[in-house]
Design a protein around this motif. Structure first.
Motif, PDB file in Angstrom:
ATOM      1  N   GLY A  69      40.268  46.370  35.476  1.00  0.00           N
ATOM      2  CA  GLY A  69      39.322  47.443  35.809  1.00  0.00           C
ATOM      3  C   GLY A  69      38.281  46.998  36.806  1.00  0.00           C
ATOM      4  N   LYS A  70      37.712  45.825  36.545  1.00  0.00           N
ATOM      5  CA  LYS A  70      36.656  45.298  37.432  1.00  0.00           C
ATOM      6  C   LYS A  70      37.210  44.998  38.819  1.00  0.00           C
ATOM      7  CE  LYS A  70      33.175  43.152  34.442  1.00  0.00           C
ATOM      8  NZ  LYS A  70      32.903  41.890  33.697  1.00  0.00           N
ATOM      9  N   MET A  71      38.436  44.415  38.862  1.00  0.00           N
ATOM     10  CA  MET A  71      39.008  44.066  40.171  1.00  0.00           C
ATOM     11  C   MET A  71      39.317  45.339  40.967  1.00  0.00           C
ATOM     12  SD  MET A  71      39.058  40.799  40.490  1.00  0.00           S
ATOM     13  CE  MET A  71      40.328  39.978  41.486  1.00  0.00           C
ATOM     14  N   LEU A  72      39.875  46.328  40.269  1.00  0.00           N
ATOM     15  CA  LEU A  72      40.206  47.592  40.951  1.00  0.00           C
ATOM     16  C   LEU A  72      38.939  48.183  41.567  1.00  0.00           C
ATOM     17  CD1 LEU A  72      42.331  49.874  41.455  1.00  0.00           C
ATOM     18  CD2 LEU A  72      41.656  50.836  39.260  1.00  0.00           C
ATOM     19  N   LYS A  73      37.874  48.197  40.766  1.00  0.00           N
ATOM     20  CA  LYS A  73      36.604  48.759  41.231  1.00  0.00           C
ATOM     21  C   LYS A  73      36.087  47.976  42.445  1.00  0.00           C
ATOM     22  CE  LYS A  73      32.375  50.414  39.071  1.00  0.00           C
ATOM     23  NZ  LYS A  73      31.392  49.993  38.047  1.00  0.00           N
ATOM     24  N   LEU A  74      36.132  46.669  42.363  1.00  0.00           N
ATOM     25  CA  LEU A  74      35.654  45.823  43.466  1.00  0.00           C
ATOM     26  C   LEU A  74      36.476  46.070  44.732  1.00  0.00           C
ATOM     27  CD1 LEU A  74      34.199  43.450  44.844  1.00  0.00           C
ATOM     28  CD2 LEU A  74      35.859  41.922  43.725  1.00  0.00           C
ATOM     29  N   PHE A  75      37.811  46.000  44.618  1.00  0.00           N
ATOM     30  CA  PHE A  75      38.656  46.105  45.822  1.00  0.00           C
ATOM     31  C   PHE A  75      38.564  47.489  46.454  1.00  0.00           C
ATOM     32  CE2 PHE A  75      41.130  42.278  46.681  1.00  0.00           C
ATOM     33  CZ  PHE A  75      40.660  41.472  45.647  1.00  0.00           C
TER      34      PHE A  75
END
Lengths: 87, 87
Positions: B16-22
């Motif tokens: 979730g965090k990576m998706l949001k960041l990218f």
């Protein structure tokens, strides 16, 4: 020769077959990501074999870097990127 | 400016965090695959933020095509490709 980065997003039922197919041509990087150098004939063969496996919402994207200097983007099946539908 | 193709392979807890960041920097393509154009400063910022999130076996690979003609490959965290361990 061209350098390929290939990513696929397919139904769980077809992951095994796609992995097997792509590993015949390219190097597995992670998840459903592959890379490697292919002749035009190899690329066309892989593209056709992948296309034959695709169903429903499956999708494959090839980034082809002709002799590592140019970048092409070729999408087969359904494109799931943000451009086609909102997550 | 450079054109980036970014793929990540991270623990389910961090997806979730990576998706949001990218998605703040690039366009989602499918699965954990993103692409888009970034300045050098944007790329370095994304790279650092991603690196800060990585743990354990997580890995990120950026393919950077400087002005779409050259191809660089930058790996952060653990590389899961076939070169590092047999599936």
């Amino acid at each position: 020769m061209a350098y390929l980065i290939a990513v696929y997003d397919v139904n769980q039922k077809r992951v095994g077959k796609m992995l097997k197919l792509f590993r015949r041509y390219l190097t597995w990087v992670q998840n459903s990501v592959f890379e490697g150098e292919l002749t035009e004939a190899q690329f066309q063969a892989l593209r056709q074999e992948a296309d034959a496996l695709l169903q429903d919402q499956d999708g494959v994207v090839f980034y082809r870097l002709r002799d590592e200097r140019y970048r092409d983007r070729i999408a087969l099946g359904e494109e799931k990127g943000e451009r086609s539908r909102f997550l």
